[in-house]
Write a protein that holds these residues in place. Structure first.
Motif, PDB file in Angstrom:
ATOM      1  N   GLY A 178       0.776  -1.072  -0.049  1.00 18.27           N
ATOM      2  CA  GLY A 178       0.011   0.055  -0.050  1.00 18.27           C
ATOM      3  C   GLY A 178       0.887   1.284   0.017  1.00 18.27           C
ATOM      4  O   GLY A 178       0.474   2.052  -0.727  1.00 18.27           O
ATOM      5  N   THR A 179       1.972   1.211   0.910  1.00 11.27           N
ATOM      6  CA  THR A 179       2.996   2.230   0.769  1.00 11.27           C
ATOM      7  C   THR A 179       3.227   2.694  -0.485  1.00 11.27           C
ATOM      8  O   THR A 179       3.372   3.836  -1.150  1.00 11.27           O
ATOM      9  N   VAL A 180       3.762   1.500  -1.285  1.00  7.46           N
ATOM     10  CA  VAL A 180       4.260   1.797  -2.566  1.00  7.46           C
ATOM     11  C   VAL A 180       3.136   2.201  -3.684  1.00  7.46           C
ATOM     12  O   VAL A 180       3.290   3.230  -4.183  1.00  7.46           O
ATOM     13  N   LEU A 181       1.996   1.439  -3.794  1.00  7.21           N
ATOM     14  CA  LEU A 181       1.106   1.574  -4.562  1.00  7.21           C
ATOM     15  C   LEU A 181      -0.182   2.747  -4.541  1.00  7.21           C
ATOM     16  O   LEU A 181      -0.722   3.385  -5.406  1.00  7.21           O
ATOM     17  N   GLU A 182      -0.301   2.721  -2.931  1.00  2.00           N
ATOM     18  CA  GLU A 182      -1.307   3.713  -2.681  1.00  2.00           C
ATOM     19  C   GLU A 182      -0.816   5.148  -2.332  1.00  2.00           C
ATOM     20  O   GLU A 182      -1.372   6.179  -2.483  1.00  2.00           O
ATOM     21  N   VAL A 183       0.556   5.310  -1.741  1.00  2.00           N
ATOM     22  CA  VAL A 183       1.113   6.558  -1.072  1.00  2.00           C
ATOM     23  C   VAL A 183       2.114   7.062  -2.080  1.00  2.00           C
ATOM     24  O   VAL A 183       2.119   8.101  -2.458  1.00  2.00           O
ATOM     25  N   LEU A 184       3.309   6.363  -2.309  1.00  2.00           N
ATOM     26  CA  LEU A 184       4.480   6.958  -3.296  1.00  2.00           C
ATOM     27  C   LEU A 184       3.979   6.915  -4.582  1.00  2.00           C
ATOM     28  O   LEU A 184       4.491   7.808  -5.627  1.00  2.00           O
ATOM     29  N   ARG A 185       3.506   6.041  -5.105  1.00  2.00           N
ATOM     30  CA  ARG A 185       3.049   5.946  -6.522  1.00  2.00           C
ATOM     31  C   ARG A 185       4.105   6.100  -7.402  1.00  2.00           C
ATOM     32  O   ARG A 185       3.927   7.158  -8.193  1.00  2.00           O
ATOM     33  N   PRO A 186       4.896   5.350  -7.318  1.00  2.00           N
ATOM     34  CA  PRO A 186       6.132   5.747  -8.216  1.00  2.00           C
ATOM     35  C   PRO A 186       5.634   5.298  -9.750  1.00  2.00           C
ATOM     36  O   PRO A 186       4.998   4.621 -10.138  1.00  2.00           O
ATOM     37  N   GLU A 187       6.332   6.413 -10.695  1.00  2.00           N
ATOM     38  CA  GLU A 187       5.915   6.255 -12.194  1.00  2.00           C
ATOM     39  C   GLU A 187       7.175   5.192 -12.708  1.00  2.00           C
ATOM     40  O   GLU A 187       7.961   4.961 -12.031  1.00  2.00           O
ATOM     41  N   PRO A 188       6.711   4.648 -13.820  1.00  2.00           N
ATOM     42  CA  PRO A 188       7.399   3.613 -14.323  1.00  2.00           C
ATOM     43  C   PRO A 188       8.949   4.436 -14.509  1.00  2.00           C
ATOM     44  O   PRO A 188       8.955   5.548 -14.886  1.00  2.00           O
ATOM     45  N   GLY A 189       9.893   3.564 -14.186  1.00  2.00           N
ATOM     46  CA  GLY A 189      11.283   3.953 -14.495  1.00  2.00           C
ATOM     47  C   GLY A 189      11.733   4.706 -13.037  1.00  2.00           C
ATOM     48  O   GLY A 189      12.850   5.043 -12.996  1.00  2.00           O
ATOM     49  N   ALA A 190      10.836   4.986 -12.410  1.00  2.00           N
ATOM     50  CA  ALA A 190      11.210   5.739 -10.969  1.00  2.00           C
ATOM     51  C   ALA A 190      12.194   4.562 -10.170  1.00  2.00           C
ATOM     52  O   ALA A 190      12.133   3.314 -10.291  1.00  2.00           O
ATOM     53  N   SER A 191      13.055   5.249  -9.337  1.00  2.00           N
ATOM     54  CA  SER A 191      13.948   4.246  -8.338  1.00  2.00           C
ATOM     55  C   SER A 191      13.441   4.203  -7.038  1.00  2.00           C
ATOM     56  O   SER A 191      12.807   5.228  -6.492  1.00  2.00           O
ATOM     57  N   LEU A 192      13.590   2.998  -6.662  1.00  2.00           N
ATOM     58  CA  LEU A 192      12.854   2.937  -5.044  1.00  2.00           C
ATOM     59  C   LEU A 192      14.007   1.983  -4.117  1.00  2.00           C
ATOM     60  O   LEU A 192      14.357   0.950  -4.717  1.00  2.00           O
ATOM     61  N   ALA A 193      14.000   2.576  -3.096  1.00  2.00           N
ATOM     62  CA  ALA A 193      15.336   1.859  -1.985  1.00  2.00           C
ATOM     63  C   ALA A 193      14.257   1.523  -1.078  1.00  2.00           C
ATOM     64  O   ALA A 193      13.481   2.130  -0.397  1.00  2.00           O
ATOM     65  N   VAL A 194      14.558   0.321  -0.522  1.00  2.00           N
ATOM     66  CA  VAL A 194      13.882  -0.366   0.630  1.00  2.00           C
ATOM     67  C   VAL A 194      14.617  -0.790   1.602  1.00  2.00           C
ATOM     68  O   VAL A 194      15.819  -1.174   1.602  1.00  2.00           O
ATOM     69  N   PHE A 195      14.657  -0.154   2.964  1.00  2.00           N
ATOM     70  CA  PHE A 195      15.487  -0.253   4.194  1.00  2.00           C
ATOM     71  C   PHE A 195      14.651  -1.322   5.222  1.00  2.00           C
ATOM     72  O   PHE A 195      13.553  -0.835   5.613  1.00  2.00           O
ATOM     73  N   GLY A 196      15.197  -2.334   5.457  1.00  2.00           N
ATOM     74  CA  GLY A 196      14.486  -3.214   6.211  1.00  2.00           C
ATOM     75  C   GLY A 196      13.623  -4.503   5.415  1.00  2.00           C
ATOM     76  O   GLY A 196      12.301  -3.930   5.262  1.00  2.00           O
ATOM     77  N   LEU A 197      14.367  -5.679   5.423  1.00  2.00           N
ATOM     78  CA  LEU A 197      13.724  -6.426   4.711  1.00  2.00           C
ATOM     79  C   LEU A 197      12.912  -7.423   5.332  1.00  2.00           C
ATOM     80  O   LEU A 197      13.335  -8.614   5.170  1.00  2.00           O
ATOM     81  N   GLY A 198      12.130  -7.164   6.152  1.00  2.00           N
ATOM     82  CA  GLY A 198      11.005  -8.154   6.975  1.00  2.00           C
ATOM     83  C   GLY A 198       9.813  -8.325   5.859  1.00  2.00           C
ATOM     84  O   GLY A 198       9.967  -7.826   4.573  1.00  2.00           O
ATOM     85  N   ALA A 199       8.655  -8.650   6.293  1.00  2.00           N
ATOM     86  CA  ALA A 199       7.529  -8.987   5.137  1.00  2.00           C
ATOM     87  C   ALA A 199       7.234  -7.585   4.770  1.00  2.00           C
ATOM     88  O   ALA A 199       6.749  -7.568   3.508  1.00  2.00           O
ATOM     89  N   VAL A 200       7.063  -6.595   5.754  1.00  2.00           N
ATOM     90  CA  VAL A 200       6.752  -5.028   4.990  1.00  2.00           C
ATOM     91  C   VAL A 200       7.602  -4.624   3.782  1.00  2.00           C
ATOM     92  O   VAL A 200       7.093  -4.257   2.681  1.00  2.00           O
ATOM     93  N   GLY A 201       8.804  -4.775   4.023  1.00  2.00           N
ATOM     94  CA  GLY A 201       9.804  -4.443   2.989  1.00  2.00           C
ATOM     95  C   GLY A 201       9.773  -5.352   1.802  1.00  2.00           C
ATOM     96  O   GLY A 201       9.791  -4.775   0.720  1.00  2.00           O
ATOM     97  N   MET A 202       9.538  -6.453   2.119  1.00  2.00           N
ATOM     98  CA  MET A 202       9.485  -7.438   0.868  1.00  2.00           C
ATOM     99  C   MET A 202       8.444  -7.116   0.090  1.00  2.00           C
ATOM    100  O   MET A 202       8.219  -7.107  -1.235  1.00  2.00           O
ATOM    101  N   ALA A 203       7.114  -6.906   0.818  1.00  2.00           N
ATOM    102  CA  ALA A 203       5.932  -6.593   0.072  1.00  2.00           C
ATOM    103  C   ALA A 203       6.150  -5.235  -0.638  1.00  2.00           C
ATOM    104  O   ALA A 203       5.603  -5.040  -1.929  1.00  2.00           O
TER     105      ALA A 203
END
Ligand SMILES: [Zn+2]
Ligand SMILES: [Zn+2]
Length: 344
Positions: A178-203
């Motif tokens: 939801g954070t990615v798809l509903e809040v950040l909504r990155p456009e194609p080609g945008a870069s995204l870094a994830v810090f903390g790869l528990g289940a939330v980060g993996m999702a």
């Protein structure tokens, strides 16, 4: 009719969960009784068990439940016994934020999800002797072979998905995706870094529309001028700062990791001045009744492979599951119920 059930009961902060026989009294007209098939262990359960979230004890936790509807109250529409379902957090569906489609920020969120009782003070669970046992944790308390929910947080599943694995969609996976798809909504080609790869980060990684959602690659991006978006699922001062400092300008960092108690974070104002945003997100800022069916669709298309991050443990191995979840040995531990409690 009340039913007997097996639950993981928490009697004291810092104590292990104990498997006990409990009672589920008759449901009310607006409630739903769900026979739980699986329940994910979320770090918020462990934080609460350690005393980091105010919740009355003794209690049954668990808020990533899934199963099959056993019974519905007289006022419930759109759900029927036999329906496979996944459970989300509860919300009033009536306040200003709920009316705007943002139930994660329901003004009654704390009372409904951390109150331990119904609005009238009664409990949805009792001890075997009839005394009160706190439930309603995230509107479900699903570390129990039966959960009492409502139409506000009970989402039908298609019949071709493995029901017992669906529970983590309701919190951890909804939060990251939801954070990615509903809040950040990155456009194609945008870069995204994830810090903390528990289940939330993996999702968050699985929900990313680009192949840039690889931490190593994102970190390389960061050294090259920074990423457009960062998702931080740890919540500590240093990790939030790292995530924020990985951004290019402008760029947005979402912090999701819940830490117990007060949690001051220090950031360099000059870093924000260059158009960067630091925002906080609960439950992916998503409405489970709308968003969970979307994630289920992605799952069925093979684009949101839950089974790759889940390991199941029978409920009587809850201690092993908790140890594995705490240590990060598994990304998402799911407890499964094989008990054969019957009504009466
Ligand atoms: Zn509300
Ligand atoms: Zn959770």
């Amino acid at each position: 009719m009340s039913v007997s059930a097996t639950a993981a009961v928490l009697r004291g902060h810092g104590e292990p969960f104990r498997l006990e026989s409990v009672r589920v009294p008759s449901i009310r007209a607006d409630e739903v009784l769900v026979r739980v098939h699986g329940v994910g262990i979320c770090h918020t359960d462990l934080t609460a068990a350690a005393g980091g979230v105010l919740f009355p004890l003794p209690a049954v936790l668990g808020h990533e439940g899934s199963g099959v509807i056993e019974a519905v109250g007289a006022e419930v529409t759109g759900l029927a016994p036999g329906d496979p379902v996944v459970l989300g957090f509860d919300s009033c569906r009536d306040c200003r934020n709920c009316a705007r489609g943002r139930p994660a920020y329901c003004t009654r969120f704390a009372a409904l999800n951390y109150g331990g009782t119904r609005a009238d003070g009664s409990t949805t669970l009792t001890e075997a002797d009839g005394s009160a046992l706190h439930g309603n944790w995230f509107g479900q308390s699903s570390m129990c072979s039966y959960a009492v929910t409502s139409a506000r947080n009970t989402v039908p599943l298609p019949r071709d998905v493995p029901v017992a694995l669906a529970g983590p969609l309701g919190c951890g996976l909804q939060t990251g995706a939801g954070t990615v798809l509903e809040v950040l909504r990155p456009e194609p080609g945008a870069s995204l870094a994830v810090f903390g790869l528990g289940a939330v980060g993996m999702a968050a990684v699985m929900a990313s529309p680009t192949d840039h959602a690889d931490v190593g690659r994102a970190v390389r991006h960061a050294s090259d001028g920074g990423v457009d978006f960062a998702v931080e699922s740890v919540g500590t001062d240093s990790v939030v700062r790292q995530a924020l400092s990985s951004l290019r300008a402008p760029g947005t960092c979402a912090t999701l990791g819940l830490r117990p108690g007060r949690n001051p974070i220090t950031v360099d104002q000059s870093h924000l001045l260059n158009g960067r945003t630091l925002t906080g997100v609960i439950e992916g800022d998503a409405d489970p009744l709308v968003f969970l069916p979307r994630l289920v669709d992605l799952w069925r298309q093979g684009r949101f492979p839950i089974e790759k991050i889940v390991r199941t443990f029978p409920i009587d191995r809850i201690d092993d599951a908790v140890t594995a979840a705490r240590s990060g040995d598994v990304v998402k531990a799911v407890l499964t119920f094989t008990t054969d409690d019957t009504g009466g």
